[in-house]
Design an enzyme around this catalytic site. Sequence first.
Site, PDB file in Angstrom:
ATOM      1  N   GLY A 160       0.446  -6.896  -0.082  1.00 32.23           N
ATOM      2  CA  GLY A 160       1.005  -5.664   0.447  1.00 32.23           C
ATOM      3  C   GLY A 160      -0.065  -4.628   0.723  1.00 32.23           C
TER       4      GLY A 160
ATOM      5  N   ALA B 150     -16.204   1.916   1.826  1.00 28.65           N
ATOM      6  CA  ALA B 150     -17.218   1.956   0.770  1.00 28.65           C
ATOM      7  C   ALA B 150     -17.960   0.632   0.656  1.00 28.65           C
ATOM      8  CB  ALA B 150     -16.559   2.315  -0.563  1.00 28.65           C
TER       9      ALA B 150
ATOM     10  N   ARG C 169       0.481 -12.675   4.238  1.00 30.56           N
ATOM     11  CA  ARG C 169       0.643 -13.692   3.198  1.00 30.56           C
ATOM     12  C   ARG C 169       0.153 -15.021   3.759  1.00 30.56           C
ATOM     13  NH1 ARG C 169       2.065 -10.124  -0.952  1.00 30.56           N
ATOM     14  NH2 ARG C 169       3.637  -8.680  -0.154  1.00 30.56           N
ATOM     15  N   CYS C 170      -0.234 -15.951   2.898  1.00 29.78           N
ATOM     16  CA  CYS C 170      -0.749 -17.239   3.376  1.00 29.78           C
ATOM     17  C   CYS C 170      -0.397 -18.344   2.397  1.00 29.78           C
ATOM     18  CB  CYS C 170      -2.263 -17.162   3.576  1.00 29.78           C
ATOM     19  SG  CYS C 170      -2.973 -18.668   4.298  1.00 29.78           S
TER      20      CYS C 170
ATOM     21  N   ASP D 230      -2.534  -9.137  -7.983  1.00 34.05           N
ATOM     22  CA  ASP D 230      -2.891 -10.300  -8.802  1.00 34.05           C
ATOM     23  C   ASP D 230      -2.811 -11.609  -8.021  1.00 34.05           C
ATOM     24  OD1 ASP D 230      -0.131 -10.211  -8.639  1.00 34.05           O
ATOM     25  OD2 ASP D 230       0.204 -10.033 -10.791  1.00 34.05           O
TER      26      ASP D 230
ATOM     27  N   SER E 198      -3.620 -11.981  -4.878  1.00 30.65           N
ATOM     28  CA  SER E 198      -4.877 -12.018  -4.126  1.00 30.65           C
ATOM     29  C   SER E 198      -6.033 -12.393  -5.039  1.00 30.65           C
ATOM     30  CB  SER E 198      -5.141 -10.650  -3.494  1.00 30.65           C
ATOM     31  OG  SER E 198      -4.062 -10.258  -2.673  1.00 30.65           O
TER      32      SER E 198
ATOM     33  N   THR F  50      -2.816  -2.212  -4.902  1.00 34.51           N
ATOM     34  CA  THR F  50      -1.361  -2.359  -4.932  1.00 34.51           C
ATOM     35  C   THR F  50      -0.729  -1.045  -5.360  1.00 34.51           C
ATOM     36  OG1 THR F  50       0.510  -3.412  -6.065  1.00 34.51           O
ATOM     37  CG2 THR F  50      -1.561  -3.372  -7.257  1.00 34.51           C
TER      38      THR F  50
ATOM     39  N   ASP G  70       1.964  -0.814  -6.888  1.00 34.88           N
ATOM     40  CA  ASP G  70       2.874  -1.077  -8.008  1.00 34.88           C
ATOM     41  C   ASP G  70       2.315  -0.724  -9.384  1.00 34.88           C
ATOM     42  OD1 ASP G  70       4.581  -2.102  -6.076  1.00 34.88           O
ATOM     43  OD2 ASP G  70       3.886  -4.167  -6.363  1.00 34.88           O
TER      44      ASP G  70
ATOM     45  N   ASP H  19       0.829  -2.574 -11.398  1.00 31.92           N
ATOM     46  CA  ASP H  19       1.273  -3.633 -12.301  1.00 31.92           C
ATOM     47  C   ASP H  19       0.153  -4.585 -12.716  1.00 31.92           C
ATOM     48  OD1 ASP H  19       0.939  -4.751  -9.794  1.00 31.92           O
ATOM     49  OD2 ASP H  19       2.801  -5.908  -9.833  1.00 31.92           O
TER      50      ASP H  19
ATOM     51  N   ARG I  14      17.345  15.676  -3.625  1.00 33.93           N
ATOM     52  CA  ARG I  14      17.966  16.531  -4.641  1.00 33.93           C
ATOM     53  C   ARG I  14      18.574  17.786  -4.000  1.00 33.93           C
ATOM     54  NH1 ARG I  14      18.136  17.516 -10.049  1.00 33.93           N
ATOM     55  NH2 ARG I  14      16.597  15.957 -10.694  1.00 33.93           N
TER      56      ARG I  14
ATOM     57  N   ARG J 278       8.266  -3.813  -7.003  1.00 36.89           N
ATOM     58  CA  ARG J 278       8.583  -5.205  -7.345  1.00 36.89           C
ATOM     59  C   ARG J 278       9.299  -5.255  -8.696  1.00 36.89           C
ATOM     60  NH1 ARG J 278       3.631  -9.207  -6.525  1.00 36.89           N
ATOM     61  NH2 ARG J 278       2.714  -7.801  -8.043  1.00 36.89           N
TER      62      ARG J 278
ATOM     63  N   ALA K 224      14.658  13.616 -12.959  1.00 33.15           N
ATOM     64  CA  ALA K 224      15.840  12.762 -12.843  1.00 33.15           C
ATOM     65  C   ALA K 224      16.616  12.715 -14.156  1.00 33.15           C
ATOM     66  CB  ALA K 224      15.428  11.351 -12.438  1.00 33.15           C
TER      67      ALA K 224
ATOM     68  N   LYS L  63      26.520  20.607 -15.002  1.00 29.39           N
ATOM     69  CA  LYS L  63      25.573  20.102 -14.005  1.00 29.39           C
ATOM     70  C   LYS L  63      26.348  19.702 -12.758  1.00 29.39           C
ATOM     71  CE  LYS L  63      21.408  18.580 -16.344  1.00 29.39           C
ATOM     72  NZ  LYS L  63      20.336  17.570 -16.283  1.00 29.39           N
TER      73      LYS L  63
ATOM     74  N   GLU M 295      13.054  -0.974  -7.916  1.00 30.03           N
ATOM     75  CA  GLU M 295      13.298  -2.109  -7.030  1.00 30.03           C
ATOM     76  C   GLU M 295      13.628  -3.377  -7.809  1.00 30.03           C
ATOM     77  OE1 GLU M 295      10.911  -4.189  -3.288  1.00 30.03           O
ATOM     78  OE2 GLU M 295       9.786  -3.201  -4.885  1.00 30.03           O
TER      79      GLU M 295
ATOM     80  N   GLN N   6       7.041   4.286   1.348  1.00 26.02           N
ATOM     81  CA  GLN N   6       6.158   4.521   0.205  1.00 26.02           C
ATOM     82  C   GLN N   6       4.796   3.858   0.363  1.00 26.02           C
ATOM     83  OE1 GLN N   6       8.814   4.027  -3.602  1.00 26.02           O
ATOM     84  NE2 GLN N   6       9.879   3.215  -1.824  1.00 26.02           N
TER      85      GLN N   6
END
Length: 324
Positions: free
Chosen positions: A15, A26, A76-77, A107, A109, A129, A131, A133, A158, A175, A190, A218, A227, A256
């Site tokens: 992604g 760089a 992707r491959c 990860d 990649s 990424t 994420d 993660d 909101r 993910r 939230a 409220k 997700e 995003q």
Amino acid sequence: MANAVNTIGVLTSGGDAPGMNAAIRAVVRTALAKGLKVKGIKRGYAGLLKEEIVDMDAMSVSDIVQRGGTILYTARCEEFRTPEGQQLGAEICKKHGIDGLVVIGGDGSWNGAEKLANLGINTIGLPGTIDLDIACTDYTIGFDTAVNTAMEAIDKIRDTSASHERCSIIEVMGRSAGYIALWCGIASGAEDILLPERYDGNEQAMINRIIEHRKRGKNHHIIINAEGIGHSTSMAKRVEAATGIETRATVLGHLQRGGSPTCKDRVYASIMGARAVELLCEGKTNRVVGYRNGDYVDYDINEALAMKKDIPEEQYTVSKYLSR
């Protein structure tokens, strides 16, 4: 001391993430400053196997640090997941004189990078990424921009949610990881944050909180849904049926991923890209660059991939305190 490599290749895989262009820039300019040649590989491992390889100079990366996405494109491959595809990739690198490779991605990649390292290509991975993660690093390229983009969208939702006295369920990316949801939930105030790492599926408890909050005065209720849990539209229908409160679902989706990277993503990605070149010049291979406890560090790829990551308990606890 002679350089360990003469020609560095760079690719982006998986992604896209804001800040990837800063990392590419760089890598290219640091390598050139050290007297090395640089080749850009388009469309990730898929482009490598198709030999979509171009020479890069300083002008190739001019005016890109502020741009989202990746100028090298990404894909992707499935073929590269096979031993035959990996062997072919290593042979193509050698054919084009690429003896050092910088892989910018997640990860998945990095798994590919590890395979190329085992086949004789000096390889360094950068954590690209949104994420967040990847366990070996506190920061991943693109996360800061993604959470700021999502936060701004949630703030706007909101406003209209309050005007209509609605309950709003807002689904963010990540993910199977809940870091974007957690940060956006805290930053946006939230009332509920649903994380794959913590959500027990007790939707009735959430419904009870919505009803309780409405009784306390409220007039609207924001739910950030990760997700990895998903199904926000059907969840909204169930919440509305159970509470009698108009409930709308918004899936923020791929907005995003885009947009001009934040200062943090530009600077951190730039330093990581430069560090990748330095590691290759030091004769290092099969390494990944990370950011831990305020320092830029590097790990063996296998060590990094074996690490586990979970939502920081302190952050999760704080989110519970603040949602009352």
